[in-house]
Design an enzyme around this catalytic site. Structure first.
Site, PDB file in Angstrom:
ATOM      1  N   ARG A 153      28.838  20.171  34.825  1.00  0.00           N
ATOM      2  CA  ARG A 153      29.525  20.177  36.132  1.00  0.00           C
ATOM      3  C   ARG A 153      28.605  20.683  37.239  1.00  0.00           C
ATOM      4  O   ARG A 153      29.031  21.411  38.134  1.00  0.00           O
ATOM      5  CB  ARG A 153      30.778  21.063  36.089  1.00  0.00           C
ATOM      6  CG  ARG A 153      31.856  20.579  35.185  1.00  0.00           C
ATOM      7  CD  ARG A 153      32.410  19.226  35.629  1.00  0.00           C
ATOM      8  NE  ARG A 153      33.677  18.966  34.982  1.00  0.00           N
ATOM      9  CZ  ARG A 153      33.795  18.438  33.780  1.00  0.00           C
ATOM     10  NH1 ARG A 153      32.712  18.082  33.107  1.00  0.00           N
ATOM     11  NH2 ARG A 153      34.980  18.238  33.256  1.00  0.00           N
ATOM     12  N   SER A 205      40.845  20.195  36.174  1.00  0.00           N
ATOM     13  CA  SER A 205      40.432  21.520  35.697  1.00  0.00           C
ATOM     14  C   SER A 205      40.086  22.396  36.896  1.00  0.00           C
ATOM     15  O   SER A 205      39.240  22.037  37.700  1.00  0.00           O
ATOM     16  CB  SER A 205      39.183  21.408  34.831  1.00  0.00           C
ATOM     17  OG  SER A 205      39.442  20.609  33.707  1.00  0.00           O
ATOM     18  N   GLU A 241      35.842  25.676  39.127  1.00  0.00           N
ATOM     19  CA  GLU A 241      35.154  24.383  39.200  1.00  0.00           C
ATOM     20  C   GLU A 241      35.427  23.735  40.558  1.00  0.00           C
ATOM     21  O   GLU A 241      34.611  23.001  41.101  1.00  0.00           O
ATOM     22  CB  GLU A 241      35.678  23.470  38.078  1.00  0.00           C
ATOM     23  CG  GLU A 241      34.925  22.167  38.018  1.00  0.00           C
ATOM     24  CD  GLU A 241      35.560  21.103  37.132  1.00  0.00           C
ATOM     25  OE1 GLU A 241      35.957  21.416  36.002  1.00  0.00           O
ATOM     26  OE2 GLU A 241      35.638  19.953  37.588  1.00  0.00           O
TER      27      GLU A 241
HETATM   28  N1  EPU Z   1      43.463  24.613  24.895  1.00  0.00           N
HETATM   29  C1  EPU Z   1      44.518  25.450  24.666  1.00  0.00           C
HETATM   30  N2  EPU Z   1      45.472  25.583  25.638  1.00  0.00           N
HETATM   31  C2  EPU Z   1      45.407  24.899  26.813  1.00  0.00           C
HETATM   32  C3  EPU Z   1      44.311  24.051  27.050  1.00  0.00           C
HETATM   33  C4  EPU Z   1      43.348  23.921  26.083  1.00  0.00           C
HETATM   34  O1  EPU Z   1      44.612  26.082  23.622  1.00  0.00           O
HETATM   35  O2  EPU Z   1      46.320  25.074  27.640  1.00  0.00           O
HETATM   36  C5  EPU Z   1      42.439  24.424  23.855  1.00  0.00           C
HETATM   37  C6  EPU Z   1      42.564  23.035  23.236  1.00  0.00           C
HETATM   38  O3  EPU Z   1      43.463  22.986  22.187  1.00  0.00           O
HETATM   39  C7  EPU Z   1      41.140  22.777  22.777  1.00  0.00           C
HETATM   40  C8  EPU Z   1      40.286  23.497  23.819  1.00  0.00           C
HETATM   41  O4  EPU Z   1      41.152  24.454  24.440  1.00  0.00           O
HETATM   42  O5  EPU Z   1      40.904  23.362  21.524  1.00  0.00           O
HETATM   43  C9  EPU Z   1      39.689  22.568  24.846  1.00  0.00           C
HETATM   44  O6  EPU Z   1      40.713  21.838  25.500  1.00  0.00           O
HETATM   45  P1  EPU Z   1      40.534  20.293  25.916  1.00  0.00           P
HETATM   46  O7  EPU Z   1      39.935  19.511  24.827  1.00  0.00           O
HETATM   47  O8  EPU Z   1      41.850  19.857  26.479  1.00  0.00           O
HETATM   48  O9  EPU Z   1      39.431  20.288  27.054  1.00  0.00           O
HETATM   49  P2  EPU Z   1      39.099  21.317  28.199  1.00  0.00           P
HETATM   50  O10 EPU Z   1      37.914  22.091  27.822  1.00  0.00           O
HETATM   51  O11 EPU Z   1      40.334  22.036  28.542  1.00  0.00           O
HETATM   52  C10 EPU Z   1      37.469  19.679  29.444  1.00  0.00           C
HETATM   53  C11 EPU Z   1      37.206  19.216  30.854  1.00  0.00           C
HETATM   54  C12 EPU Z   1      38.235  18.189  31.282  1.00  0.00           C
HETATM   55  C13 EPU Z   1      38.168  17.019  30.321  1.00  0.00           C
HETATM   56  C14 EPU Z   1      38.457  17.555  28.896  1.00  0.00           C
HETATM   57  C15 EPU Z   1      38.340  16.493  27.843  1.00  0.00           C
HETATM   58  C16 EPU Z   1      36.148  21.103  31.935  1.00  0.00           C
HETATM   59  C17 EPU Z   1      36.277  22.201  32.925  1.00  0.00           C
HETATM   60  N3  EPU Z   1      37.235  20.348  31.737  1.00  0.00           N
HETATM   61  O12 EPU Z   1      38.728  20.329  29.437  1.00  0.00           O
HETATM   62  O13 EPU Z   1      37.875  17.736  32.587  1.00  0.00           O
HETATM   63  O14 EPU Z   1      39.091  16.010  30.669  1.00  0.00           O
HETATM   64  O15 EPU Z   1      37.484  18.579  28.575  1.00  0.00           O
HETATM   65  O16 EPU Z   1      37.005  16.197  27.622  1.00  0.00           O
HETATM   66  O17 EPU Z   1      35.078  20.935  31.367  1.00  0.00           O
HETATM   67  C18 EPU Z   1      38.283  18.044  34.905  1.00  0.00           C
HETATM   68  O18 EPU Z   1      37.115  18.409  35.036  1.00  0.00           O
HETATM   69  O19 EPU Z   1      39.072  17.980  35.910  1.00  0.00           O
HETATM   70  C19 EPU Z   1      38.817  17.725  33.595  1.00  0.00           C
HETATM   71  C20 EPU Z   1      40.085  17.435  33.402  1.00  0.00           C
END
Ligand code: EPU
Length: 336
Positions: free
Chosen positions: A164, A236, A332
Site C-alpha cells: 500500500r 480497509s 490506510e
Molecule cells: N479477520 C477477523 N475479523 C475481521 C476481519 C478479519 O478475524 O473482522 C481475520 C480473517 O479471518 C483473516 C485475517 O483476519 O484470517 C485477514 O482478513 P482478510 O483475509 O479478510 O483480509 P484483510 O487483511 O482484512 C486485506 C486488504 C483488503 C483485501 C483483503 C483480501 C489491507 C489493509 N486490506 O484485508 O483490501 O481486500 O486483504 O485480500 O491490506 C482495501 O484495501 O480497501 C481492502 C479491502
C-alpha cells in the site's frame, strides 16, 4: 478541455459520504490542459488530485484546488503471443478496466476485481487484494510534473512500490499528476489462488478461469465489504501492521490462532481486522460511525458523520488495539 467548479460540495465525491467542500474543482482531459490549469491556479495554490474519492477522508473543507482527471481511454499499445501492453487513462473506473481485461482473456488484474476507484489512483497506494497487487502488472506510469512543466514516465522500479505504498505517497506527493498507467498483461495467465476462499469458490463455479476468479472475488467482496453507495466507507481503514518475528512469536504464544503472514527478513505481517475483532470491536458503534459487522478493518458512516467523527472512532480503535496487543495500526485512508 478543462472545467472549473467553484465552492464545490464533496459529499457525493468521497465514498465516506461526509460533508465538505473544496474551493475549486478542476476536471481535465489530459496533459495538454495542465500547463494552463497550473498557471490559472498560481504557485501559492494548494492542490491535490481527487480520483474516485474512495480512500480519502475530509475532516474539514479543502482550501485549495482538487484536480480530477477525466481521461477514459483504454488503448492496446502492443501485443505478442505472450503479453499485451495497454495504456489506460487515469480517469477510467478501475473495475471497468479489470472487466475489459477479463473479457479479452488477459490475465494479471482479475484478483483485483471490484476494488473501487480510478486507474490513476491504483499506483499511488499499490492497491491489492487476494494475493495480487497493482505493482505486479504496472509497467510504467505517465506523469505531469508541474514544477518543471514536464511530462515523464516512471518505470515500475522507479515507482518504488511497497505494501500500500509508492513514491507517489512519498517524494512525489504533491509534485506529480498521474495521467495514465501502462500495464503488461499476460495471454498465458498464472492464476493466483493462494487465498483459500477464492480457490474454493472458483472450484464451485466450475474450475479455474479468469472469469471464474473475477466472479469469485466479486462474490467474496460483496459478502464481506459494505457497498459505499449504501453505507459510507473507504474499504480497509487501517493497514495490516508489520511487526518483528519476536513480537509475533510472543503474541502467538498467547493467541495461537492469530493470522500471521511472512513479510521479509525477521518481520511478520498481522491482520489488523483480526486484532480489532479480538478487541470485541466488530459491529461496535459510536454515534454515526461504527466498525463494520462483517469486516472489522472497515469503518462505516451510518449517516451524518463528519470526518472528525470518523477520525475520533479510528483513534479509539487504534488505542484499544495498542492497549490489548501492543501493536500500532496505521491508517490506510488519507486524511485531508
Ligand atoms: N479477520 C477477523 N475479523 C475481521 C476481519 C478479519 O478475524 O473482522 C481475520 C480473517 O479471518 C483473516 C485475517 O483476519 O484470517 C485477514 O482478513 P482478510 O483475509 O479478510 O483480509 P484483510 O487483511 O482484512 C486485506 C486488504 C483488503 C483485501 C483483503 C483480501 C489491507 C489493509 N486490506 O484485508 O483490501 O481486500 O486483504 O485480500 O491490506 C482495501 O484495501 O480497501 C481492502 C479491502
Amino acid at each position: 478541455m478543462y472545467t472549473i467548479e467553484k465552492n464545490c460540495s464533496l459529499r457525493d465525491k468521497n465514498s465516506f459520504g461526509v460533508e465538505a467542500s473544496a474551493r475549486r474543482l478542476i476536471r481535465f482531459d489530459g496533459v495538454a490542459d495542465l500547463p494552463a490549469v497550473f498557471s490559472e491556479m498560481g504557485k501559492a495554490e494548494r492542490w491535490m488530485v481527487l480520483g474516485g474519492g474512495n480512500n480519502i477522508l475530509f475532516t474539514s473543507d479543502y482550501d485549495g484546488t482538487l484536480l480530477q482527471p477525466t481521461d477514459q481511454s483504454m488503448v492496446v499499445c502492443s501485443e505478442d503471443e505472450q503479453s499485451v501492453r495497454v495504456r489506460i487513462g487515469a480517469g477510467v473506473e478501475w473495475d471497468d478496466f479489470v472487466a475489459w481485461c477479463v473479457a479479452h482473456g488477459w490475465g494479471g488484474v482479475e484478483n483485483l476485481s471490484l476494488i473501487p476507484g480510478k486507474v490513476g489512483a491504483a499506483p499511488v497506494q499499490n492497491i491489492g487484494a487476494y494475493g495480487a497487487e497493482a505493482k505486479d502488472t504496472i509497467d510504467r506510469v505517465e506523469c505531469y510534473f508541474p514544477e518543471q512543466d514536464q511530462t515523464g514516465m516512471l518505470t515500475n522500479a522507479e515507482c518504488r512500490f511497497g505494501y500500500r505504498d509508492s513514491i507517489f505517497k512519498r517524494e512525489l506527493k504533491g509534485r506529480a499528476v498521474i495521467l495514465s498507467v501502462e500495464f503488461l498483461l499476460s495471454r498465458r495467465p498464472q492464476f493466483k489462488l493462494r487465498y483459500g476462499d477464492v480457490a474454493d469458490r472458483v472450484e464451485t463455479l466450475g474450475g479455474v478461469s479468469l472469469e471464474h476468479i473475477r466472479r469469485a472475488v466479486i462474490d467474496i467482496r460483496q459478502s464481506k465489504l459494505p457497498d459505499p453507495k449504501k453505507l459510507g466507507n473507504a474499504g480497509s481503514f487501517f493497514k495490516n501492521p508489520v511487526v518483528s518475528q519476536q513480537k509475533a512469536d510472543a503474541l502467538r504464544a498467547d493467541y495461537p490462532g492469530m493470522p500471521c503472514y511472512p513479510a521479509g527478513a525477521g518481520e511478520v505481517k498481522l491482520a489488523a481486522g483480526w486484532l480489532i475483532d479480538r478487541c470485541g470491536l466488530r459491529g461496535k458503534r459510536w454515534g454515526a460511525v461504527g466498525v463494520h459487522d462483517r469486516q472489522a478493518l472497515v469503518l462505516v458512516n451510518f449517516g451524518g458523520a463528519t470526518g472528525r467523527d470518523v477520525v475520533d472512532a479510528a483513534a479509539r480503535v487504534r488505542a484499544e488495539v495498542s492497549c490489548r496487543f501492543g501493536v500500532d495500526i496505521e491508517m490506510e485512508v488519507n486524511i485531508v
